[in-house]
Structures are given as C-alpha cells and as structure tokens.
Scaffold this motif. Structure first.
Motif, short mmCIF file in Angstrom:
data_model
loop_
_atom_site.label_atom_id
_atom_site.label_comp_id
_atom_site.label_asym_id
_atom_site.label_seq_id
_atom_site.Cartn_x
_atom_site.Cartn_y
_atom_site.Cartn_z
N GLN B 128 0.76 -1.20 -0.05
CA GLN B 128 0.12 -0.16 -0.10
C GLN B 128 1.04 1.28 -0.14
O GLN B 128 0.32 2.34 -0.43
CB GLN B 128 -1.14 0.06 1.15
N ALA B 129 1.97 1.11 0.65
CA ALA B 129 2.92 2.37 0.41
C ALA B 129 3.47 2.56 -0.70
O ALA B 129 3.66 3.86 -1.19
CB ALA B 129 4.19 2.12 1.50
N VAL B 130 3.52 1.57 -1.57
CA VAL B 130 3.93 1.89 -2.85
C VAL B 130 2.87 2.25 -3.85
O VAL B 130 2.75 3.22 -4.66
CB VAL B 130 4.81 0.38 -3.48
N LYS B 131 1.54 1.43 -3.60
CA LYS B 131 0.45 1.60 -4.75
C LYS B 131 -0.83 1.36 -3.80
O LYS B 131 -1.14 0.12 -3.38
CB LYS B 131 0.60 0.91 -5.98
N PRO B 132 -1.71 2.20 -3.54
CA PRO B 132 -3.03 1.89 -2.77
C PRO B 132 -3.69 0.73 -3.77
O PRO B 132 -3.87 1.15 -4.97
CB PRO B 132 -3.67 3.40 -2.55
N ALA B 133 -4.11 -0.14 -2.94
CA ALA B 133 -4.82 -1.31 -3.72
C ALA B 133 -5.91 -1.38 -2.85
O ALA B 133 -6.08 -1.48 -1.51
CB ALA B 133 -3.84 -2.37 -3.65
N GLU B 134 -7.11 -2.25 -3.63
CA GLU B 134 -8.36 -2.77 -2.78
C GLU B 134 -7.86 -4.20 -2.28
O GLU B 134 -6.92 -5.03 -2.83
CB GLU B 134 -9.33 -3.02 -3.78
N VAL B 135 -8.13 -4.19 -1.18
CA VAL B 135 -7.97 -5.36 -0.23
C VAL B 135 -9.39 -6.31 -0.30
O VAL B 135 -10.28 -5.90 0.17
CB VAL B 135 -7.36 -5.31 1.39
N ILE B 136 -8.98 -7.69 -0.79
CA ILE B 136 -10.16 -8.61 -0.87
C ILE B 136 -9.83 -9.39 0.44
O ILE B 136 -8.99 -10.20 0.63
CB ILE B 136 -9.97 -9.54 -2.23
N ILE B 137 -10.73 -9.49 1.30
CA ILE B 137 -10.65 -10.27 2.62
C ILE B 137 -11.47 -11.63 2.31
O ILE B 137 -12.74 -11.50 2.34
CB ILE B 137 -11.26 -9.65 3.72
N ALA B 138 -10.60 -12.60 1.94
CA ALA B 138 -11.19 -13.95 1.65
C ALA B 138 -11.73 -14.72 2.60
O ALA B 138 -11.23 -14.19 4.05
CB ALA B 138 -10.13 -14.69 0.92
N THR B 139 -12.67 -15.65 2.72
CA THR B 139 -13.10 -16.24 3.86
C THR B 139 -13.64 -15.48 4.72
O THR B 139 -13.82 -15.81 6.02
CB THR B 139 -12.20 -17.30 4.40
N SER B 140 -14.41 -14.24 4.43
CA SER B 140 -15.11 -13.55 5.18
C SER B 140 -16.31 -14.04 5.95
O SER B 140 -16.85 -13.62 7.03
CB SER B 140 -15.36 -12.09 4.67
N PHE B 141 -16.73 -15.03 5.17
CA PHE B 141 -18.21 -15.64 5.67
C PHE B 141 -18.12 -16.88 6.15
O PHE B 141 -19.21 -17.63 6.35
CB PHE B 141 -18.96 -15.47 4.69
N GLY B 142 -16.89 -17.43 6.13
CA GLY B 142 -16.69 -18.91 6.72
C GLY B 142 -15.38 -19.48 5.94
O GLY B 142 -15.10 -19.12 5.00
N CYS B 143 -14.75 -20.28 6.66
CA CYS B 143 -13.51 -20.79 6.28
C CYS B 143 -13.74 -22.26 5.99
O CYS B 143 -14.12 -22.97 6.81
CB CYS B 143 -12.26 -20.71 7.27
N PRO B 144 -13.30 -23.12 4.89
CA PRO B 144 -13.53 -24.48 4.59
C PRO B 144 -12.78 -25.22 5.76
O PRO B 144 -13.03 -26.39 5.85
CB PRO B 144 -13.09 -24.80 3.14
N TYR B 145 -11.93 -24.88 6.37
CA TYR B 145 -10.97 -25.36 7.23
C TYR B 145 -11.13 -25.14 8.61
O TYR B 145 -11.48 -26.13 9.46
CB TYR B 145 -9.51 -25.13 7.23
N GLU B 146 -11.48 -23.79 9.00
CA GLU B 146 -11.93 -23.46 10.35
C GLU B 146 -13.53 -23.59 10.91
O GLU B 146 -13.85 -23.35 11.72
CB GLU B 146 -11.44 -22.19 10.86
N GLY B 147 -14.22 -23.28 9.71
CA GLY B 147 -15.81 -23.23 9.80
C GLY B 147 -16.01 -21.68 9.96
O GLY B 147 -15.51 -20.92 9.39
N ASP B 148 -16.83 -21.53 10.90
CA ASP B 148 -17.37 -20.01 11.04
C ASP B 148 -16.24 -19.06 11.28
O ASP B 148 -15.13 -19.33 12.02
CB ASP B 148 -18.10 -19.80 12.14
N VAL B 149 -16.19 -17.79 10.87
CA VAL B 149 -15.25 -16.86 11.10
C VAL B 149 -15.99 -15.52 11.73
O VAL B 149 -16.92 -15.09 11.35
CB VAL B 149 -14.71 -16.27 9.70
#
Lengths: 298, 298
Positions: B128-149
C-alpha cells in the motif's frame, strides 16, 4: 433477526413434482424415496398424483406406490389430482390432503390441460363441493408463453377459488420466472384482499433466484414452501434447466438463519444422494454436492 | 421499492477468478473473452493476475493476454497481485487498479500462500505504501478449514488495512459459506467502525445462496458486486461445485427489480455462451441455459 420467523414449514414435492419431470423410475424406487423422506423430520410430503397414465406415464403406478409406502403418523401426505376421476382415486386411496392446479395464464392452462383458465376454475369449484382442496395457481409469477402475468389476475383467481371453498392457496413459479419484486407484487395483491388466507410458495430455481425469492417471502411473513429433494425435476421448457428449488438448499439456508424446519439436514442430504442414484443423473443441488457450510475440510 | 437502489455496479471477474479455477485455456481465448466483455456495458473487469506461473499456471500468460486486449476507454480493468513482484509487473503493464488478497482465516491463508494472516497483512501494508490497492478479504463468511469466522475478526482486518491505506475493501465468500444472516453480521460489524468505507461483495453460489446474499446486501445499501460470466470458475474444495455467482444471473435479477447495471443482458448472455465454449464444459448459469424470463416460447 426480528424480521425473520422462528419456524418454517417445507412440503417435500420430489416424489411427485420432481419425479413427474424426470425419466420414469420403478415403483419400488418411489416407495424407497418416500419412505426415506418420511424419516427426515419433514412433516408434509406430496407423494403422488392421480393423473391419466397417457398424459403423465411417470405417475401411472400411483396406486401401487402409495399402497406400498410405510405411512408415518406425524407426516401429512398429499396427492395432486387433475379432475373428479383423479379425486375419486385419491380419496379411495385414503388421501385426506388434496391439491388441484390451475394456471393463471390462459395459454399455459390450454397447453397444459386443453382448457381455458375459466373452464378449469369451474371444474375446481365442482371438486371443492366434494372435497376442499388446496389450489395451486401455476404461472403466478410469469408464463413461458405470455410473459408477465398481472398480479391482479392472480388475486382475482384467488378471489374465485376462495369463494368456491379452497381452504388454502399455493403460488407456483412454474418455469422459474419469479424475482423478489414479482414475489412482493403477487403477495401484496393477494394479501390486500385476503389478509388471513394460508398461502404456500412454490419456486423453481431455473434462473438462480430460488433462494432469493424464498428470502423475500420470509421477509413478508410467509413460512410455507414447496421444495424438491436434490432439486429433482427438470423444466420442460428449457432442457437441462434446474427445476424445483432443492429442499436441502432451502433447509440449509433457513437453519443457518435460525429458522427451524424440523428437518434433519444430514439425513436429508443422504436422501438427496439416494434421489440422485435413482434418477441416474447429477442433480443440481449445491448442498448435495458441497455439503453444508458446517462440513469443514480435514 | 423504496428500499432498493436505482443502480448497482458489477465487476466482471470471469477472466481472472473464473479462468484461474478452470483448466488452462489459450491466451487468444482469454483475449477474446475480455474483448467481448468490454462491449457488454460492464464498467469494471478483473482482467488478469500477476502470480507465479508455478503456483497458478492458468495465469502464466498474463502479460501476453493483457498486451493483446483492446482496451475500451470507459472500462476500468484491474489486476490481482500476490506480492511486490506481482505489483511491479502489474504497474509495468500499465494497470492502475490493483487488488490484493488476504484470508480472514489463518488456516486458509497458510494453506493458500503459506503465511499467517498477520504476515500477509504486513506485506500488504508495504504494498500500500507503493500503490494503494483494494484489499479482498477472503473467507469473510466462513472458512472451509476452520468453519465460522468471527465478523469481529473481519472488522479488525478492515481496521488494519484501512489504517495502512486501503482505499476500498472487498469481502470474499471464497467457498460459498455465506447466507443472509452472515452477510448482515459482517456488514454490520464493518459498518459500525467504517460507515463510509467503499465495500464490494464477492459471492460464490456453491450452496445456492448467491442471489439471496446479493439481495440481502442490496437491502443493506451495498451496490458493488463481483460476478463471473457464465458462472466461470469452480471451487477447489468441492469438485463439481458452482463457483462465482454468474454475472447474467445477477444482472437478470437486478434489472427485473428495476436496479440498472448499465449492462446489456442479451449481449452478456452471448458472452456467457462464448465462455462455455472456451472452457468446453456446461457452465452452471441458469440464465445462460434458460434465457431471461422475458424470452417467451413461441
């Protein structure tokens, strides 16, 4: 969420509406499917239809199937009938819950049963005099021949069938033309005139909107839905297209939202796998394929 | 409906997220697909990712593809990058819109890129210090390994990436674990702390809830969504499972609800047919198979 109810009621229509739109399967498989569904916790099963075997060969063995089913006392089984003769067969077979169908769209009704909607409504009135039956209004959210269907027309059909004695009404999205705005329009038009009428919604997932429509109906306070295990049942107007919403997808979403259906989801998924084996093709249910969200990878 | 907005914005992710999860296809087909999408009226296309060819062979030809694309002036093309090296490649290729990914679930982040979530967040801060970028937060609604997030964990990641300079954030439902209640929980937790942050939602239709989740987000005032033409893209954790929501299913529902996307649905369906031909398998899009609800049978 305060806007969501604590419970919803699913009527499983796979054995009838589902299998009626698949290649014919042996009677023994139908019995096996209904028996397995009876032990999932579902409280209502549309088991068979008593239609002419030439019109719908898939249901030619309705009497044989029903006689062989192990009836479970806390499950209400229903039968669909097209006419007086079908009603007689259903009552002789011991069915207490009867459903009849009429299309809101005249063209669809004619193509389906070679009568105008008005003619079908007259026949249904005669049937109601013998035995009060739920009326399923097909093409309530759109007709594959005529396109949009005026919600006022649907509401006027409700006027008529209620006047003729229908204790309850179902709205069928026969070819998956419903979207959330159509659901709001039809329910709004009907409720304005019949605020206390018990209603059930029957969605097809042909264009992906099945669960969005159910969510919309839930937000409107509707708690009764048809669904088909595994998503059994195709769509005659679009080869390969998805038919009924899959029961396990509906139950999976509702349970996660804290809305109980009384159904054991794991057991239901096992029955969906059985349904897939019976019809011998991959069924469209995502929850059958991927498992519930709670099923984590080791 | 007063509660629905007049417009929504779709980012087409089929060329990147979709094709990245299909068998590799020739560069010329990718170019053809991006060019066709550029003329559907869609305003944002995730075109390529600059990742290591050993990790993701499907994107090994990103430079070649991007050089050959006919850039359309009113379309914003973006690239996904995993690290500083990828960012350098993307900037050299002339991309102005950059996306980076981090998983809310530590286990998913480790399995995906062999780093903890915290380590990835440090790397993203440096980017971000080099170039502001959109951050995609994966597994925001649940994780196939951990379950609920925990939605609070998602919100805390938002705190961090916003503090590090992210101008916008996307929430990814990486393996289709979102349901309407999960959408409300995540958006609620994030909005409480960042009421004015531009957010985008990225749903998979693995368990049939894709459009129900989009409807929920629409009702919460969210108007930016990822979608993949034809429903391109599978799901690595469930063979045969549906991947991203199909762009034409999203557009079809939104347009019927009176929410404009600027996209020509008929043209988009033609591109979905092209995408299906390119990957050589039947794509899961119901609107591709059945056509829009307005397409009546003669």
């Amino acid at each position: 969420m305060e806007m969501w109810p604590a419970n919803a009621s699913i009527r499983e229509v796979g054995p009838r509406d589902g299998l009626q739109n698949e290649q014919p399967v042996p009677a023994a498989d139908k019995v096996r499917l209904i028996n397995a569904l009876s032990h999932t916790g579902v409280r209502r099963i549309e088991a068979v239809s008593f239609v002419h075997p030439k019109a719908i060969p898939q249901m030619a063995d309705a009497d044989e199937v029903w006689a062989a089913v192990d009836k479970v006392s806390d499950v209400v089984y229903s039968a669909l009938v097209p006419n007086q003769r079908g009603l007689n067969r259903a009552m002789e077979a011991g069915f207490d819950q009867i459903e009849v169908v009429v299309s809101a769209s005249d063209t669809h009704n004619r193509r389906n049963i070679n009568r105008s909607t008005a003619e079908s409504l007259d026949e249904i009135a005669a049937l109601q005099a013998v035995k009060p039956a739920e009326v399923i209004i097909a093409t309530s959210f759109g007709c594959p021949y005529e396109g949009d269907v005026d919600p006022l027309r649907v509401a006027q059909i409700v006027d008529r069938v209620v006047a003729d004695g229908a204790p309850r009404v179902a709205f069928g999205d026969t070819t998956g033309m419903a979207t959330p705005i159509r659901v709001r329009a039809v329910i709004g038009a009907v409720r304005e005139r019949h605020p206390d009428l018990p209603v059930l919604l029957h969605f097809h997932n042909t264009r992906g909107t099945g669960l969005a429509n159910i969510l919309t109906a839930i937000e409107l306070g509707i708690t009764e839905f048809d669904a088909s295990v595994g998503g059994l049942g195709g769509c005659p107007y679009a080869p390969g297209a998805t038919g009924n919403v899959a029961t396990e997808e509906v139950v999976h979403m509702l349970h996660d939202m804290g809305i109980d259906t009384g159904i054991d989801l794991d057991r239901l998924i096992e029955v969906a796998a059985m349904a897939q084996e019976i019809v011998g093709r991959e069924l469209p249910s995502g929850v059958l394929r991927a498992g519930p969200r709670s099923r984590t990878v080791a």
